[in-house]
Design a protein around this motif. Structure first.
Motif, PDB file in Angstrom:
ATOM      1  N   GLY A   1       0.815  -1.211   0.000  1.00 18.10           N
ATOM      2  CA  GLY A   1       0.000   0.000   0.000  1.00 18.10           C
ATOM      3  C   GLY A   1       0.850   1.264   0.000  1.00 18.10           C
ATOM      4  N   ALA A   2       0.240   2.355   0.481  1.00 18.81           N
ATOM      5  CA  ALA A   2       0.883   3.675   0.421  1.00 18.81           C
ATOM      6  C   ALA A   2       1.836   3.858   1.589  1.00 18.81           C
ATOM      7  N   VAL A   3       2.967   3.159   1.539  1.00 19.48           N
ATOM      8  CA  VAL A   3       3.940   3.224   2.640  1.00 19.48           C
ATOM      9  C   VAL A   3       5.278   3.720   2.082  1.00 19.48           C
ATOM     10  N   PRO A   4       6.183   4.167   2.979  1.00 16.00           N
ATOM     11  CA  PRO A   4       7.480   4.646   2.491  1.00 16.00           C
ATOM     12  C   PRO A   4       8.301   3.504   1.887  1.00 16.00           C
ATOM     13  N   ILE A   5       8.707   3.683   0.643  1.00 12.08           N
ATOM     14  CA  ILE A   5       9.533   2.658  -0.020  1.00 12.08           C
ATOM     15  C   ILE A   5      10.690   3.343  -0.733  1.00 12.08           C
ATOM     16  N   VAL A   6      11.884   2.919  -0.412  1.00  6.55           N
ATOM     17  CA  VAL A   6      13.067   3.434  -1.111  1.00  6.55           C
ATOM     18  C   VAL A   6      13.626   2.285  -1.937  1.00  6.55           C
ATOM     19  N   ARG A   7      13.738   2.523  -3.223  1.00 13.46           N
ATOM     20  CA  ARG A   7      14.392   1.523  -4.080  1.00 13.46           C
ATOM     21  C   ARG A   7      15.822   1.994  -4.283  1.00 13.46           C
ATOM     22  N   ASP A   8      16.775   1.136  -3.972  1.00 14.18           N
ATOM     23  CA  ASP A   8      18.148   1.584  -4.199  1.00 14.18           C
ATOM     24  C   ASP A   8      18.971   0.481  -4.819  1.00 14.18           C
ATOM     25  N   MET A   9      20.085   0.862  -5.359  1.00 14.71           N
ATOM     26  CA  MET A   9      21.006  -0.084  -5.971  1.00 14.71           C
ATOM     27  C   MET A   9      22.396   0.174  -5.405  1.00 14.71           C
ATOM     28  N   PRO A  10      22.786  -0.640  -4.422  1.00 12.07           N
ATOM     29  CA  PRO A  10      24.126  -0.486  -3.861  1.00 12.07           C
ATOM     30  C   PRO A  10      25.114  -1.315  -4.684  1.00 12.07           C
ATOM     31  N   ASN A  11      26.349  -1.321  -4.294  1.00 10.96           N
ATOM     32  CA  ASN A  11      27.263  -2.302  -4.884  1.00 10.96           C
ATOM     33  C   ASN A  11      28.159  -2.893  -3.802  1.00 10.96           C
ATOM     34  N   MET A  12      28.868  -3.939  -4.192  1.00  9.15           N
ATOM     35  CA  MET A  12      29.566  -4.777  -3.217  1.00  9.15           C
ATOM     36  C   MET A  12      30.578  -4.036  -2.335  1.00  9.15           C
ATOM     37  N   PRO A  13      31.305  -3.027  -2.831  1.00  8.65           N
ATOM     38  CA  PRO A  13      32.250  -2.336  -1.947  1.00  8.65           C
ATOM     39  C   PRO A  13      31.589  -1.642  -0.751  1.00  8.65           C
ATOM     40  N   ALA A  14      30.258  -1.706  -0.668  1.00  6.18           N
ATOM     41  CA  ALA A  14      29.566  -1.215   0.538  1.00  6.18           C
ATOM     42  C   ALA A  14      30.102  -1.919   1.777  1.00  6.18           C
ATOM     43  N   SER A  15      30.581  -3.154   1.628  1.00  9.74           N
ATOM     44  CA  SER A  15      31.063  -3.919   2.793  1.00  9.74           C
ATOM     45  C   SER A  15      32.271  -3.253   3.433  1.00  9.74           C
ATOM     46  N   ILE A  16      33.001  -2.432   2.657  1.00 10.04           N
ATOM     47  CA  ILE A  16      34.152  -1.719   3.218  1.00 10.04           C
ATOM     48  C   ILE A  16      33.916  -0.200   3.234  1.00 10.04           C
ATOM     49  N   GLY A  17      32.649   0.182   3.159  1.00  6.80           N
ATOM     50  CA  GLY A  17      32.315   1.606   3.238  1.00  6.80           C
ATOM     51  C   GLY A  17      32.616   2.371   1.962  1.00  6.80           C
ATOM     52  N   MET A  18      32.880   1.649   0.876  1.00  6.94           N
ATOM     53  CA  MET A  18      33.213   2.328  -0.384  1.00  6.94           C
ATOM     54  C   MET A  18      32.210   2.008  -1.491  1.00  6.94           C
ATOM     55  N   GLY A  19      30.955   1.769  -1.053  1.00  6.38           N
ATOM     56  CA  GLY A  19      29.921   1.461  -2.031  1.00  6.38           C
ATOM     57  C   GLY A  19      29.502   2.689  -2.827  1.00  6.38           C
ATOM     58  N   VAL A  20      28.794   2.406  -3.911  1.00 10.77           N
ATOM     59  CA  VAL A  20      28.084   3.449  -4.647  1.00 10.77           C
ATOM     60  C   VAL A  20      26.628   3.044  -4.578  1.00 10.77           C
ATOM     61  N   ILE A  21      25.775   3.967  -4.162  1.00  8.72           N
ATOM     62  CA  ILE A  21      24.378   3.624  -3.964  1.00  8.72           C
ATOM     63  C   ILE A  21      23.502   4.613  -4.726  1.00  8.72           C
TER      64      ILE A  21
END
Ligand SMILES: NC(=O)c1ccc[n+]([C@@H]2O[C@H](COP(=O)([O-])OP(=O)(O)OC[C@H]3O[C@@H](n4cnc5c(N)ncnc54)[C@H](O)[C@@H]3O)[C@@H](O)[C@H]2O)c1
Length: 273
Positions: free
Chosen positions: A112-132
């Motif tokens: 329903g009408a709830v807050p939804i964020v669609r995002d696309m991270p990438n694997m370097p997120a595990s070391i704080g160097m992702g692109v989202i």
């Protein structure tokens, strides 16, 4: 930054765990406030070793849980069958999906009408160097937006996009991009072996070259084109190699084709999600 509250993370495979690692190290959230639902026992054990609480099934989640964020990190094909189970969390949580291709409309159809964020991270997120790359639906209020922004920024550089459709384009570049770079390292290693280097040396040279060049490209005042020109002596070795890379089928043309294929696949995933 407000790190209060709890997070439910559904799916703790490659990317789910990369985010978990990043959040535990960088969001300042106590790991046991991240509740993981993951059917694979070995992956649950890995999540627990990182400090999270882990459950094999949604039914095992604490009844009183009122998460601030609900992260969907399962394969696109699984989403249709699992969403309804979690509807109760929409009272408190912003839903955040990292699934390639699956549009916000798929979530809204069930939640329903709830807050939804669609995002696309990438694997370097595990070391704080992702692109989202991220896009929020119209039901995401300022407070939820700020919370999700902080959550995503803890694991990398966040790019809010003006249109949801652009997430599919970002998927083809930054979401899948690390795999292109890993493949480049594999190819450069093979090329090193072919010109006579021992395997281990070829691998180290390839990996460290990509690492150094990418760090330099980020730190330098020069553009990648200017940096390439600085490496390339007239009639030198680099010029000889670039003649090959820029002749048809050029690396640029191959990458365009590869990104177009990834983009097309993201569009197809919209249907199965
Ligand atoms: N891997 C990446 O680099 C990357 C990057 C960005 C986005 N994504 C997206 O992240 C999502 C997950 O990809 P991945 O590569 O981590 O896949 P994965 O297969 O490694 O992880 C998915 C996990 O979901 C679990 N799962 C399956 N059914 C479940 C259910 N009903 N409830 C809870 N967990 C369930 C699986 O056991 C698995 O561990 C995909 O939608 C993908 O498009 C992945």
């Amino acid at each position: 930054m407000d790190q209060s509250g709890e997070i439910v993370l559904v799916g703790c495979g490659n990317m789910g765990f990369a985010l978990l690692e990043g959040w535990v190290a960088r969001f300042g959230i106590a790991a046991d406030r991240i509740h993981v639902v993951e059917p694979v026992e070995a992956l649950r054990r890995r999540a627990v070793a990182a400090g999270a609480a882990a459950y094999a099934d949604a039914s095992e989640l604490p009844q009183a849980l009122q998460p601030r964020a609900f992260i969907v990190a399962v394969k696109p094909q699984v989403i249709g069958s699992m969403l309804a189970t979690y509807r109760r969390f929409s009272a408190t949580a912003a839903f955040v999906s990292i699934a390639a291709g699956v549009p916000i409309a798929t979530f809204e159809a069930t939640l329903g009408a709830v807050p939804i964020v669609r995002d696309m991270p990438n694997m370097p997120a595990s070391i704080g160097m992702g692109v989202i790359a991220a896009f929020a639906n119209a039901h995401t209020g300022n407070v939820q937006m700020a919370y999700v922004s902080d959550l995503l920024a803890a694991v990398g550089n966040v790019h809010w996009l003006p249109e949801e459709e652009l997430i599919n384009a970002a998927t083809a570049i930054s979401g899948s991009g690390p795999a292109y770079l890993f493949h480049f390292i594999e190819c450069l290693t093979e090329a090193g072996i072919a010109v006579g280097l021992p395997v281990e040396t070829a691998h180290a040279l390839a990996k460290q070259t990509v690492d150094g060049a990418s760090t330099l490209a980020s730190a330098s005042v020069f553009s990648p084109t200017e940096l390439r020109q600085q490496v390339t002596s007239p009639n030198g070795t680099t010029a000889a190699a670039l003649e090959v890379l820029m002749a048809e089928p050029s690396l640029a043309a191959l990458l365009r084709e590869a990104a177009a294929a990834a983009h097309q696949r993201a569009l197809e995933l919209a249907v199965v999600g």
